[in-house]
Design an enzyme around this catalytic site. Sequence first.
Site, PDB file in Angstrom:
ATOM      1  NE  ARG A 128     -15.540  98.936  40.079  1.00 25.27           N
ATOM      2  CZ  ARG A 128     -16.212  99.954  39.567  1.00 25.27           C
ATOM      3  NH1 ARG A 128     -15.757 100.566  38.487  1.00 25.27           N
ATOM      4  NH2 ARG A 128     -17.313 100.383  40.126  1.00 25.27           N
ATOM      5  CG  HIS A 131     -18.408  94.909  39.036  1.00 25.44           C
ATOM      6  ND1 HIS A 131     -19.171  96.070  39.063  1.00 25.44           N
ATOM      7  CD2 HIS A 131     -17.521  95.035  40.053  1.00 25.44           C
ATOM      8  CE1 HIS A 131     -18.759  96.851  40.054  1.00 25.44           C
ATOM      9  NE2 HIS A 131     -17.742  96.247  40.660  1.00 25.44           N
ATOM     10  CG  ASP A 132     -19.051  88.308  33.989  1.00 21.06           C
ATOM     11  OD1 ASP A 132     -20.221  88.535  33.596  1.00 21.06           O
ATOM     12  OD2 ASP A 132     -18.417  87.296  33.659  1.00 21.06           O
ATOM     13  CG  ASP A 156     -23.120  84.907  32.712  1.00 19.35           C
ATOM     14  OD1 ASP A 156     -22.542  85.966  33.074  1.00 19.35           O
ATOM     15  OD2 ASP A 156     -24.354  84.776  32.721  1.00 19.35           O
ATOM     16  CB  SER A 214     -24.185  88.351  31.657  1.00 19.87           C
ATOM     17  OG  SER A 214     -23.780  88.328  33.008  1.00 19.87           O
ATOM     18  CG  HIS A 234      -9.717  97.128  47.297  1.00 21.37           C
ATOM     19  ND1 HIS A 234     -10.638  97.384  48.289  1.00 21.37           N
ATOM     20  CD2 HIS A 234     -10.450  96.803  46.198  1.00 21.37           C
ATOM     21  CE1 HIS A 234     -11.858  97.217  47.818  1.00 21.37           C
ATOM     22  NE2 HIS A 234     -11.766  96.856  46.546  1.00 21.37           N
ATOM     23  CG  ASP A 270      -1.287  99.783  48.228  1.00 16.55           C
ATOM     24  OD1 ASP A 270      -0.917 100.382  49.259  1.00 16.55           O
ATOM     25  OD2 ASP A 270      -0.742  98.753  47.815  1.00 16.55           O
ATOM     26  CB  SER A 273       3.505  99.078  44.814  1.00 21.20           C
ATOM     27  OG  SER A 273       2.838  99.249  46.068  1.00 21.20           O
TER      28      SER A 273
END
Length: 324
Positions: free
Chosen positions: A65, A69-70, A77, A79, A190, A242, A247
């Site tokens: 994640r 999201h980066d 980068d 950030s 996911h 899941d 798993s």
Amino acid sequence: MKVEAAFLTLALGFISVNFAGFCFGALQVGFYRGKCGFADVEAIVAGVITAQFFRDPSTVAALLRLQFHDCFVNGCDGSILVDGSNSEKTAIPNLSVRGYDIIDQAKAAVENACPSVVSCADLIAIATRDVVFLSGGGRYDVQTGRRDGLISEAKNVSLPGPAISVPEAIAAFSDKGLTATEMVLLLGAHSVGIAHCSFIKDRLFNFENTGRPDPSMDPFLENILRSRCPPFAKVDNSVNLDQNSFSPFTISNTYYQTVMLHKGILQIDQDLGTDPLTMPVVKNLANAFDFPARFGAAMVKLGAIGVLTGTQGEVRRSCRATNR
């Protein structure tokens, strides 16, 4: 998850994706080879990540994640790592992102070996690759050579939400240079992680303001989730994305199998299995033996979005602050 089971997953899930000699722009496999004396940068990071994973297997969902999201905001980068009253990590979609401390640990380890050489953006990519491998998702060669961005502002954060439609999701990923098939592959992340009840209550009790549950959800799953996510609960419980209980920390194609059984948790998950634009891909992946390799290739493509290289950006001394 017991350590013994994790090692079994490693043994069964080892599929290598070799990208040697293949690069996006100035990124390349083995960029740090010879740049840190006799030290192996990727081996140093692997040591940190392996120890963390066996302490907490949910690290795989956290780092996947974090990278997503980066990369979806101003490119890959680093950030999202920057602290500040209005930095990216303060934006609402990022308030529940975690894993910053893990990247801090990796940064401290490589800085001890060779200061100001390895970028934080590369550490995210390397660490995520390592934890995907540890979780049974196959090992892919990660490309490096990224520089860290100088700008991190909450106002720049715009991410596709869990209720986005399939056509909207395809458009959002296309804007980043990713195909519809690559989008479906990346949503295979996911197969690990959780969703909070607040994101799915509408599907359980008032789907599209009908006052009824989502008819596309498996009735047995619906009853389980209603019990876990009662309408007036004071605590925002969580459920596994899941629904294969064997798993919960393993990157695998069971996600697509559960979607085909109408057991997708988020709206976008279930819609992938019913929308004609993506249903054929989901069906194929539900029965595919090469998912780890294909997932790795999609992760390499994700990691190349909007990268800074060469004289662009910087190499931060601390991942939490720019050098300025």
